[in-house]
Design a protein around this motif. Structure first.
Motif, PDB file in Angstrom:
ATOM      1  N   THR A 121       0.818  -1.212   0.000  1.00  0.00           N
ATOM      2  CA  THR A 121       0.000   0.000   0.000  1.00  0.00           C
ATOM      3  C   THR A 121       0.855   1.267   0.000  1.00  0.00           C
ATOM      4  O   THR A 121       0.328   2.375   0.092  1.00  0.00           O
ATOM      5  N   PHE A 122       2.165   1.105  -0.077  1.00  0.00           N
ATOM      6  CA  PHE A 122       3.076   2.261  -0.015  1.00  0.00           C
ATOM      7  C   PHE A 122       3.417   2.718  -1.430  1.00  0.00           C
ATOM      8  O   PHE A 122       3.889   1.923  -2.245  1.00  0.00           O
ATOM      9  N   VAL A 123       3.171   3.964  -1.728  1.00  0.00           N
ATOM     10  CA  VAL A 123       3.462   4.486  -3.069  1.00  0.00           C
ATOM     11  C   VAL A 123       4.915   4.979  -3.099  1.00  0.00           C
ATOM     12  O   VAL A 123       5.319   5.790  -2.261  1.00  0.00           O
ATOM     13  N   VAL A 124       5.677   4.471  -4.056  1.00  0.00           N
ATOM     14  CA  VAL A 124       7.089   4.855  -4.129  1.00  0.00           C
ATOM     15  C   VAL A 124       7.256   6.009  -5.108  1.00  0.00           C
ATOM     16  O   VAL A 124       6.733   5.977  -6.226  1.00  0.00           O
ATOM     17  N   ASN A 127      10.694  11.009  -3.633  1.00  0.00           N
ATOM     18  CA  ASN A 127      10.905  11.500  -2.266  1.00  0.00           C
ATOM     19  C   ASN A 127      11.256  10.387  -1.277  1.00  0.00           C
ATOM     20  O   ASN A 127      11.777  10.632  -0.209  1.00  0.00           O
ATOM     21  N   ASN A 128      10.906   9.136  -1.651  1.00  0.00           N
ATOM     22  CA  ASN A 128      11.080   8.067  -0.658  1.00  0.00           C
ATOM     23  C   ASN A 128      11.711   6.808  -1.246  1.00  0.00           C
ATOM     24  O   ASN A 128      11.747   5.785  -0.593  1.00  0.00           O
ATOM     25  N   ASN A 129      12.171   6.862  -2.520  1.00  0.00           N
ATOM     26  CA  ASN A 129      12.597   5.585  -3.117  1.00  0.00           C
ATOM     27  C   ASN A 129      13.840   4.999  -2.455  1.00  0.00           C
ATOM     28  O   ASN A 129      13.955   3.789  -2.331  1.00  0.00           O
ATOM     29  N   VAL A 155       6.929  15.506   9.395  1.00  0.00           N
ATOM     30  CA  VAL A 155       5.686  14.932   9.937  1.00  0.00           C
ATOM     31  C   VAL A 155       4.800  14.375   8.813  1.00  0.00           C
ATOM     32  O   VAL A 155       4.604  15.021   7.789  1.00  0.00           O
ATOM     33  N   GLY A 156       4.275  13.171   9.058  1.00  0.00           N
ATOM     34  CA  GLY A 156       3.269  12.602   8.160  1.00  0.00           C
ATOM     35  C   GLY A 156       3.781  12.225   6.789  1.00  0.00           C
ATOM     36  O   GLY A 156       3.041  12.226   5.814  1.00  0.00           O
ATOM     37  N   LEU A 157       5.061  11.861   6.688  1.00  0.00           N
ATOM     38  CA  LEU A 157       5.606  11.546   5.362  1.00  0.00           C
ATOM     39  C   LEU A 157       5.826  10.051   5.128  1.00  0.00           C
ATOM     40  O   LEU A 157       6.369   9.667   4.099  1.00  0.00           O
ATOM     41  N   GLY A 158       5.406   9.207   6.081  1.00  0.00           N
ATOM     42  CA  GLY A 158       5.443   7.768   5.798  1.00  0.00           C
ATOM     43  C   GLY A 158       6.494   6.964   6.540  1.00  0.00           C
ATOM     44  O   GLY A 158       6.722   5.806   6.208  1.00  0.00           O
ATOM     45  N   LYS A 159       7.104   7.536   7.591  1.00  0.00           N
ATOM     46  CA  LYS A 159       8.123   6.772   8.327  1.00  0.00           C
ATOM     47  C   LYS A 159       7.478   5.561   9.017  1.00  0.00           C
ATOM     48  O   LYS A 159       7.964   4.442   8.925  1.00  0.00           O
ATOM     49  N   THR A 160       6.366   5.832   9.712  1.00  0.00           N
ATOM     50  CA  THR A 160       5.701   4.750  10.439  1.00  0.00           C
ATOM     51  C   THR A 160       5.200   3.687   9.454  1.00  0.00           C
ATOM     52  O   THR A 160       5.335   2.486   9.696  1.00  0.00           O
ATOM     53  N   HIS A 161       4.646   4.156   8.337  1.00  0.00           N
ATOM     54  CA  HIS A 161       4.136   3.221   7.333  1.00  0.00           C
ATOM     55  C   HIS A 161       5.267   2.277   6.870  1.00  0.00           C
ATOM     56  O   HIS A 161       5.081   1.064   6.798  1.00  0.00           O
ATOM     57  N   LEU A 162       6.436   2.839   6.608  1.00  0.00           N
ATOM     58  CA  LEU A 162       7.550   1.994   6.148  1.00  0.00           C
ATOM     59  C   LEU A 162       8.015   1.029   7.241  1.00  0.00           C
ATOM     60  O   LEU A 162       8.303  -0.131   6.964  1.00  0.00           O
ATOM     61  N   ASN A 323       2.397  17.149   3.801  1.00  0.00           N
ATOM     62  CA  ASN A 323       2.079  16.144   4.809  1.00  0.00           C
ATOM     63  C   ASN A 323       1.075  15.156   4.202  1.00  0.00           C
ATOM     64  O   ASN A 323      -0.032  15.538   3.824  1.00  0.00           O
ATOM     65  N   ILE A 324       1.485  13.895   4.106  1.00  0.00           N
ATOM     66  CA  ILE A 324       0.620  12.910   3.432  1.00  0.00           C
ATOM     67  C   ILE A 324      -0.602  12.592   4.302  1.00  0.00           C
ATOM     68  O   ILE A 324      -1.674  12.287   3.798  1.00  0.00           O
ATOM     69  N   ARG A 325      -0.439  12.696   5.609  1.00  0.00           N
ATOM     70  CA  ARG A 325      -1.602  12.474   6.492  1.00  0.00           C
ATOM     71  C   ARG A 325      -2.673  13.508   6.156  1.00  0.00           C
ATOM     72  O   ARG A 325      -3.857  13.194   6.090  1.00  0.00           O
ATOM     73  N   GLU A 326      -2.239  14.750   5.905  1.00  0.00           N
ATOM     74  CA  GLU A 326      -3.212  15.794   5.554  1.00  0.00           C
ATOM     75  C   GLU A 326      -3.793  15.568   4.163  1.00  0.00           C
ATOM     76  O   GLU A 326      -4.950  15.868   3.904  1.00  0.00           O
ATOM     77  N   LEU A 327      -2.980  15.020   3.278  1.00  0.00           N
ATOM     78  CA  LEU A 327      -3.455  14.726   1.918  1.00  0.00           C
ATOM     79  C   LEU A 327      -4.598  13.710   2.008  1.00  0.00           C
ATOM     80  O   LEU A 327      -5.667  13.884   1.412  1.00  0.00           O
ATOM     81  N   GLU A 328      -4.366  12.660   2.803  1.00  0.00           N
ATOM     82  CA  GLU A 328      -5.408  11.639   2.978  1.00  0.00           C
ATOM     83  C   GLU A 328      -6.614  12.220   3.718  1.00  0.00           C
ATOM     84  O   GLU A 328      -7.763  11.927   3.381  1.00  0.00           O
ATOM     85  N   GLY A 329      -6.315  13.058   4.711  1.00  0.00           N
ATOM     86  CA  GLY A 329      -7.390  13.674   5.497  1.00  0.00           C
ATOM     87  C   GLY A 329      -8.285  14.538   4.618  1.00  0.00           C
ATOM     88  O   GLY A 329      -9.512  14.591   4.814  1.00  0.00           O
TER      89      GLY A 329
HETATM   90  N1  LIG Z   1       4.316   6.713   0.177  1.00  0.00           N
HETATM   91  C1  LIG Z   1       3.124   6.538   0.737  1.00  0.00           C
HETATM   92  N2  LIG Z   1       2.163   5.823   0.126  1.00  0.00           N
HETATM   93  C2  LIG Z   1       0.935   5.675   0.673  1.00  0.00           C
HETATM   94  N3  LIG Z   1       0.571   6.207   1.853  1.00  0.00           N
HETATM   95  C3  LIG Z   1       1.491   6.925   2.514  1.00  0.00           C
HETATM   96  C4  LIG Z   1       2.799   7.124   1.999  1.00  0.00           C
HETATM   97  N4  LIG Z   1       3.492   7.878   2.884  1.00  0.00           N
HETATM   98  C5  LIG Z   1       2.659   8.120   3.898  1.00  0.00           C
HETATM   99  N5  LIG Z   1       1.453   7.557   3.693  1.00  0.00           N
HETATM  100  C6  LIG Z   1       0.281   7.635   4.568  1.00  0.00           C
HETATM  101  O1  LIG Z   1       0.298   8.891   5.222  1.00  0.00           O
HETATM  102  C7  LIG Z   1      -0.089   8.777   6.582  1.00  0.00           C
HETATM  103  C8  LIG Z   1       0.991   9.306   7.487  1.00  0.00           C
HETATM  104  O2  LIG Z   1       2.125   8.460   7.387  1.00  0.00           O
HETATM  105  P1  LIG Z   1       2.994   8.006   8.664  1.00  0.00           P
HETATM  106  O3  LIG Z   1       2.160   7.929   9.877  1.00  0.00           O
HETATM  107  O4  LIG Z   1       3.783   6.809   8.267  1.00  0.00           O
HETATM  108  O5  LIG Z   1       3.944   9.284   8.777  1.00  0.00           O
HETATM  109  P2  LIG Z   1       5.150   9.562   9.769  1.00  0.00           P
HETATM  110  O6  LIG Z   1       6.265  10.046   8.904  1.00  0.00           O
HETATM  111  O7  LIG Z   1       5.427   8.398  10.624  1.00  0.00           O
HETATM  112  O8  LIG Z   1       4.553  10.763  10.606  1.00  0.00           O
HETATM  113  P3  LIG Z   1       4.922  11.299  12.102  1.00  0.00           P
HETATM  114  O9  LIG Z   1       6.101  12.159  11.918  1.00  0.00           O
HETATM  115  O10 LIG Z   1       3.705  12.063  12.468  1.00  0.00           O
HETATM  116  O11 LIG Z   1       5.170  10.116  12.964  1.00  0.00           O
HETATM  117  C9  LIG Z   1      -0.390   7.297   6.799  1.00  0.00           C
HETATM  118  O12 LIG Z   1      -1.770   7.072   6.678  1.00  0.00           O
HETATM  119  C10 LIG Z   1       0.354   6.604   5.677  1.00  0.00           C
HETATM  120  O13 LIG Z   1      -0.274   5.402   5.277  1.00  0.00           O
END
Ligand SMILES: Nc1ncnc2c1ncn2[C@@H]1O[C@H](COP(=O)(O)OP(=O)(O)OP(=O)(O)O)[C@@H](O)[C@H]1O
Length: 461
Positions: A121-124, A127-129, A155-162, A323-329
């Motif tokens: 579910t992670f889009v490459v 910025n993150n490859n 913040v919200g750029l996908g660290k936790t997701h990875l 912030n990808i969290r905001e994009l989804e929000g």
């Molecule tokens: N490359 C991606 N592809 C798909 N979804 C993504 C991607 N990067 C982030 N997201 C989504 O964006 C949201 C925020 O990501 P995540 O919680 O991993 O960010 P974070 O960098 O850990 O933020 P924080 O600094 O707040 O801990 C999640 O819902 C995550 O699934």
């Protein structure tokens, strides 16, 4: 045990009573039936050699389905098997697979993982490859390639997701691996609690239990490490946990909002260790990646039915950048507003309504000296610490003077206060720096362009 197996005697008794089966019918056809297995949503029933599968199927399939649903409260499919049925081998494999999946699931749950955060579910994007490739390599060979793996980004750029993706992948390969994901806040709280409990009589072992929990792992993932920084005893404990795992070849994955070199109060022995493995950053996604993330979310959350027009998605992707969290929000809010007032079409006006708070916070963020320092440091690829230092080489001294100039011209900060912010410089040093840049931009076009670009980054509105 599955509920159908558990309640089987009750189910067939119910069938007997409800369908007024004679003793002979019941004993001939129903009583010998055995639940072979329940896989996903299908109950496989083994029919005794002497009976005919076709006959039982025709006469009892429907009544049995109803009785199973009535007794268990769940609707199941029913399939009959004869003892020499070719499907039995296949079923055994299916059962093993289903079991494996269940184990993976509970291992993932135990490890504290979000089931949605996987590599699939992670889009490459650009910025993150690098971070993605490093994470996949670690997931494929934990403890063998990059140890620790240090992921950092805003913040919200996908660290936790990875991080969760790595953990899911490892558990799918081997559900027996011990994988633990925690935030550094949880680590801190549990350590404080263990110390507190240890002080009550009879609880001397709670710190040992805490240590066991963190040290007895094949893979430890610590999210948002910045929260333990500056907390001396937590840092100390983490240092020992780190050493213990690392010397035993166990994988450690850490995330943070900054690279180790920029975490100012990080003890140097921890900083060195964080730099032993691989450091990978995640930055803000570009427009194409933002669009791809929106499309992925539509697919994963089954939002196709709303037929969101492309120009609306483009509007969101253009305006929510950092912030990808905001994009989804934003997408969630758009759907929410649409459901609230079904007469309003999903168009740019509705999207503008959904985004109004986010756009204003992205574009009108408060310009502070700290923000300017962060952006200048990012622009020149040097650390904030270096900007605040007394280093005199041009690669650092010029960005420092630019920071002085920008803070002075874009905020209300006095020369004296700028001196304090920049690591204790005196008022005349700041005055000199500000005036130097102000006069140079009159003549130096390159410098003037650079300053304009940085100003745009500070205040995009
Ligand atoms: N490359 C991606 N592809 C798909 N979804 C993504 C991607 N990067 C982030 N997201 C989504 O964006 C949201 C925020 O990501 P995540 O919680 O991993 O960010 P974070 O960098 O850990 O933020 P924080 O600094 O707040 O801990 C999640 O819902 C995550 O699934």
């Amino acid at each position: 045990m599955n509920i159908v197996k558990e309640k089987w005697p009750e189910i067939i008794e119910h069938l007997r009573v409800e369908h007024e089966l004679s003793n002979v019918s019941f004993h001939t056809w129903i009583q010998p039936l055995k639940v072979y297995d329940v896989i996903d949503n299908t109950v496989f029933i083994l029919v005794n050699m002497n009976a005919s599968v076709e006959y039982i199927e025709k006469k009892y399939l429907l009544p049995l389905k109803v009785c199973i649903a009535e007794i268990t409260g769940t609707e199941f499919e029913v399939a009959f098997l004869s003892e020499d049925d070719d499907r039995i081998d296949e079923l055994q494999n299916m059962a093993i697979e289903a079991n494996q999946k269940k184990k993976t699931k509970s291992a993932a749950e135990k490890a504290g993982l979000n089931p949605k955060y996987t590599f699939d579910t992670f889009v490459v994007g650009g910025n993150n490859n690098f971070a993605h490739a490093a994470s996949l390599a670690v997931a494929e060979s934990p403890g063998e390639v990059y140890n620790p793996l240090f992921l950092y980004g805003g913040v919200g750029l996908g660290k936790t997701h990875l991080m969760h993706s790595i953990a899911h992948f490892i558990l799918e390969q081997n559900p027996k691996k011990k994988v633990l994901y925690v935030t550094s806040e949880t680590f801190t709280n549990e350590m404080i609690e263990a110390l507190r409990m240890g002080k009550t009589p009879g609880n001397e072992s709670s710190i040992e239990k805490f240590r066991d929990k963190y040290r007895n792992n094949d893979v430890l993932l610590i999210d948002d490490i910045q929260f333990i920084i500056g907390k001396e005893s937590t840092q100390e404990e983490f240092f020992h946990t780190f050493n213990h795992l690392h010397t035993s070849g166990k994988q450690i994955i850490i995330s943070s909002d900054k690279p180790p070199k920029d975490i100012e109060t990080l003890e140097s022995r921890l900083r060195t260790r964080f730099e032993w493995g691989l450091i990978a950053d995640i930055s803000a996604p570009n427009y194409e990646t933002r669009m791809a993330i929106l499309q992925k979310k539509i697919e994963l959350d089954h939002l196709e039915k709303y037929k969101i027009p492309n120009d609306v998605l483009e509007y969101i992707a253009t305006n929510v950048k950092t912030n990808i969290r905001e994009l989804e929000g934003s997408l969630n809010k758009l759907i929410f507003l649409y459901k609230l007032d079904k007469n309003a079409p999903i168009d740019i006006a509705l999207a503008a309504e959904a985004l109004k708070d986010i756009i204003s916070s992205e574009n009108n963020r408060e310009v502070t000296p700290e923000l300017i320092l962060d952006i200048v440091s990012e622009h020149f690829g040097i650390s904030v610490k270096d900007i605040k230092s007394n280093k005199r080489n041009a690669e650092i001294a010029v960005p420092r003077q630019i920071a002085m100039y920008l803070i002075r011209s874009m905020t209300e900060t006095s020369l004296k206060a700028i001196g304090v912010i920049l690591g204790g410089k005196d008022h005349s040093t700041i005055k000199y720096g500000v005036e130097k840049i102000a006069s140079e931009i009159e003549e130096d076009e390159v410098l003037s362009n650079t300053i304009n670009i940085i100003k745009k980054k500070i205040n995009p509105a």
